[in-house]
Structures are given as C-alpha cells and as structure tokens.
Design a protein around this motif. Sequence first.
Motif, short mmCIF file in Angstrom:
data_model
loop_
_atom_site.label_atom_id
_atom_site.label_comp_id
_atom_site.label_asym_id
_atom_site.label_seq_id
_atom_site.Cartn_x
_atom_site.Cartn_y
_atom_site.Cartn_z
N PRO A 389 -6.37 -14.34 9.54
CA PRO A 389 -5.85 -14.76 8.31
C PRO A 389 -5.58 -13.67 7.14
CG PRO A 389 -8.02 -15.28 7.96
CD PRO A 389 -7.95 -14.54 9.62
N LEU A 390 -4.13 -13.99 6.53
CA LEU A 390 -3.92 -13.42 5.59
C LEU A 390 -4.78 -13.59 4.46
CD1 LEU A 390 0.46 -13.07 5.74
CD2 LEU A 390 -1.12 -11.69 6.67
N ILE A 391 -4.75 -12.34 3.36
CA ILE A 391 -5.31 -12.23 2.43
C ILE A 391 -4.41 -12.52 0.90
CG2 ILE A 391 -7.00 -11.71 0.78
CD1 ILE A 391 -8.18 -12.54 3.22
N LEU A 392 -4.33 -13.43 -0.36
CA LEU A 392 -4.19 -13.02 -1.20
C LEU A 392 -4.57 -12.89 -2.25
CD1 LEU A 392 -2.29 -14.34 0.89
CD2 LEU A 392 -1.14 -16.50 -0.85
N ARG A 393 -4.26 -11.67 -2.71
CA ARG A 393 -4.67 -11.81 -3.96
C ARG A 393 -4.99 -10.54 -4.99
NH1 ARG A 393 -5.57 -5.87 -4.15
NH2 ARG A 393 -5.77 -4.26 -2.55
N ASN A 394 -5.05 -10.67 -6.21
CA ASN A 394 -5.01 -9.87 -6.92
C ASN A 394 -4.47 -8.14 -7.54
OD1 ASN A 394 -7.73 -10.74 -7.88
ND2 ASN A 394 -7.04 -9.07 -10.46
N LEU A 395 -4.18 -7.04 -8.26
CA LEU A 395 -4.13 -5.90 -8.72
C LEU A 395 -5.33 -5.66 -8.46
CD1 LEU A 395 -2.76 -3.69 -8.49
CD2 LEU A 395 -2.42 -3.57 -10.52
N HIS A 396 -5.86 -4.44 -7.78
CA HIS A 396 -7.00 -3.56 -7.75
C HIS A 396 -7.09 -2.33 -8.19
CE1 HIS A 396 -9.35 -6.50 -5.14
NE2 HIS A 396 -9.13 -7.33 -6.07
N ALA A 397 -8.09 -2.22 -9.29
CA ALA A 397 -8.25 -0.69 -9.52
C ALA A 397 -7.58 0.37 -8.73
CB ALA A 397 -8.90 -0.40 -10.77
N GLY A 398 -6.53 1.21 -8.89
CA GLY A 398 -6.84 2.20 -7.52
C GLY A 398 -5.52 1.50 -6.07
N ASP A 399 -5.09 0.65 -6.09
CA ASP A 399 -4.25 0.06 -5.62
C ASP A 399 -3.39 0.95 -4.95
OD1 ASP A 399 -5.41 -2.20 -3.97
OD2 ASP A 399 -4.12 -3.40 -5.80
N THR A 400 -2.46 1.05 -3.72
CA THR A 400 -1.83 2.58 -3.25
C THR A 400 -1.08 1.57 -2.57
OG1 THR A 400 -2.67 3.92 -4.61
CG2 THR A 400 -1.03 4.68 -2.80
N TYR A 401 0.40 1.77 -1.66
CA TYR A 401 0.76 1.45 -0.43
C TYR A 401 1.98 2.14 -0.63
CZ TYR A 401 4.49 -2.28 -1.80
OH TYR A 401 5.17 -3.04 -2.17
N GLN A 402 2.90 2.15 0.37
CA GLN A 402 4.38 3.00 0.76
C GLN A 402 4.92 1.81 0.79
OE1 GLN A 402 4.66 6.06 3.41
NE2 GLN A 402 6.67 5.95 3.33
N PRO A 403 6.23 1.58 -0.39
CA PRO A 403 6.92 0.42 -0.20
C PRO A 403 7.97 0.74 0.92
CG PRO A 403 6.69 0.63 -2.62
CD PRO A 403 6.15 2.09 -1.86
N VAL A 404 9.12 -0.25 1.90
CA VAL A 404 10.27 0.21 2.09
C VAL A 404 11.11 1.26 1.59
CG1 VAL A 404 12.24 -0.56 3.25
CG2 VAL A 404 9.69 -1.42 3.57
N GLY A 405 11.31 2.34 2.62
CA GLY A 405 12.61 3.14 1.48
C GLY A 405 11.87 4.28 0.02
#
Length: 470
Positions: A389-405
């Motif tokens: 299952p995919l997890i849908l959640r809200n923002l957590h402190a320190g969340d980091t990711y690399q968007p396309v581009g």
Amino acid sequence: MPLYNGGTVLLQRVARTIGKYRMLRQGDLVGVAVSGGADSVCLAAVLRALAPQLGIRLHILHLDHGLRGAESDGDAAFVTSLAEEWGLPCTIEHARLDPNHGNLEQEARRARQRFFAEAIRSAGLARVATGHTLSDQAETVLFRLVRGSGPGGLSGILPVTAEGVIRPLIEVDRVEVRQWLGSEGLWWREDSSNLDPRFRRNVLRQRILPDLEEHVRAGSGKALARLASLAASEEDYWRAVVAETFERSIVGENPLIFNTMALRQLHPALLRRVLRLGLERASGSLRRFTLEHVERLLRLALKSDGEGQAVLPGVTAQRSFEWLRLAPAVPDAAADWMVELPAPGRAPAGPILLEVLEEATVCPAPADGTDCLYNVGRDWLDYDRLSFPLILRNLHAGDTYQPVGRDRPVKLKHLMQSERVPSWNRANWPMIVSKGRIVWARRFGAAAWAAAGPGTRRVLRVGEVEGFRG
C-alpha cells in the motif's frame, strides 16, 4: 422644587424619537423589557400612553437574574402586578447566573439577549424595547473612550439594533425620567446592585460623571451623548464604503484571508475600518476589541516582511507573504494524519481527495520517435518502482525529497517558501510515501526516483478530485 410640567413634552419627544429612527410600525406587537427600575417603568408607561397614537400592542418582559434573592423576587412580583393593573400580557423568566463569575455584567447581558431573542421568536414580537436613556448613552461612550475604543465604538448604544432591540428613551436623561414618573404618580423599585462598586458602570454613574458635571463642564453627559449620535452618523456613512472595500480586499472567506497588497493602497482611516470589519466577521462580535487591537492588526498587515502573528481576543491573525489570515483563536497544532491506499484508487488526503490511477496508455506514439513519457507531466509515477500500500500523509518536520527537474534533494519547507505557500497551509500538506520514501508532494509533483520516464511500462497518474473539501 417646582412641580414638573413636562409630561406631555416628554411623550412628544419619545414619539419623535420613535419616528426619527423608524423604530415601530402600526400593528406591531412590542415587547417591553421591564426590570422594575425607574427607567423601564417609565418606558412601559410612555409606550402605553403612546400605543393608541402609534397603533401598537405591548407585551411586558421581565428576566430575573437570580442574583439578589428576595429582592429579585420582589422585582418580579412588582412587574407582574404592574402588567395586571395595566391589562398587559407578561412573561417572567428566570436565569441562574454565577455571582462569582469573572465578568458578571457580561453574563447578565448575554442572558438578556437570549431572553429577548426567544421572546421575539415565541411570542411573535416585532421589537423589544429597553429603557436605555441619554444618561446610559453618556456612560457607555465615556467607558468606551477610556477603554480605547475606535470611532465605531463611540457610536455607543444604538437606537435600533439588527437583533430587533429599540431604545425609545435614548434622547431622555435620567433626571427627566424620574420627574415624569413623579408627575404621573408612578412607583418603581430601586436595584441595590446599582450601588455596588464592583460594577464599573456604577463607578462612572456615581462618581466620574457627577465630577465631570460639577468640576469640568455642566452638560458633560449630554455632550457625550451628542458625540455618540455624531459617531453613529459617521459610521452609517462609512458602512457601505467599508463593505465594498472589504469584498475587494479578501481572497478567502473561511477563514478570512486578506490580500495585503490591496490593503496597502487604502487610506489608514478606511484600512482600520476594513480590518475592524474583518475582526467582527472572524469572531462574531466587536465587543472585546479595542483600538489597540486594530492597530496591532494594521501593523501586521503593513509590515515589510511577510511573516508574523498577533493573538487577539478570540482571533489569531497570521501574516504569510502577501496574505493576512484571520481565524478563530489558535487551535491546537494540527494532528498528523496517515491513510493507506492498498491499490490504485481514491483516498482522502487531509484537505484534498487524491486519486492515484493506473493509465493503460500514456500517449500516442510520437511521429518523431521520441518517448512521450518525457512530456507527461510531474504527477506521473512509475508503477513498478512503487510498492502498495502507498501511504498518504501530511508534512513532517525535516521532510526532504528531490522533485523532477532538481539536481539534488531539498527540504519541503524550502520548496514551500520559494513557492509562497502560506504558513497556515503547510502542516497539513499532502504527500505520498512508498517504502519509507516520498514519491510525490502536492504542487511539487513526483520524486525523480519514482517518476515515469524512459523504460516505464505501467504508469500511475496522481490527481486531485475537484469539489472535495476535507
């Protein structure tokens, strides 16, 4: 003291006041709030005398606050007897207030407002008349002035309210009331609480205003009442202007959100009134706000940088970028939420409804032989790189990711700042996680590692369902 001979004159003045403010219409059934005190007995007697001329009927109303024991019982009995003597219907209600409440005056006022509203509904009353006089008006204006009220608050006691309350004696002072009662041979009861110094109004009535009359200027009370009349006239002019400007200045209504760039174009006098209306809309009342509260809000709206907060009575004002948000008092920090999506489909994700759907065909084969997956958009994911299952959640402190581009990971907090996402929207920001890693975030799209691209065989498209309000 010479015999008072202004009885007919007083009746004529009250009739003019009723006509001036369009308080009543022929055929109206009017509730008359009678406590048993001089002002309310005068009100009832005057309206009774004017009833044939005005074409109205009367219904006596009495609320026993239950604060003075046998004295309160005596008031109720007196009012009942008066109504019977005059052949008028009478409703007696009892409220039970806590005498140790921090603001007993406010609690009593609220109890009366509830009583009047219920009487209007149940008895079919057109209006409820109260015995507020010119002297009460002077006390109210003086109190609001020293409390720090703005121009609107100096309007004092309104002759007619939106709730259906009218004040026919608002242009008659307390001395005239007692003189008229004496000339008519009418009795009333004295409320011992009117001498209680715990009530601020009594201090104004017994000490401050008499000192002003004696030592500063005779007629001070009437001057304060004239100020109220002038302020009410001024506010009547401003009302339409402020309402129109208010509508042009907001970008959201629940909660209220102002565009500060629009606010900056306003003259300070108009800006204060627009913000004051915002406070009224956000809290339901202006009773707790002073001019200082409006000034704090004004400074927040006009500050050069776009962050800040002001906690006002019952309202929290937040500034973020070019927006100013007014909402009921700050709630507890938004609770984290998480929803599992076991397979492609729809699921609530905080403020939105997300749909994650498998697309059988991405796009037609391009004529130039290039892979059209490069152009499908930032909300397309590679099905085979994810794990349900995919997890849908809200923002957590320190969340980091690399968007396309992007060439490197970035904190979502920084992305939101660069995209000018208001601070009040961030804690509830929706995203999708797979295998413990962020694969998609609202507005910013797919993570580079999970995005559809060359070699993708199955595609998941992420979208928001329109019309949903979480």
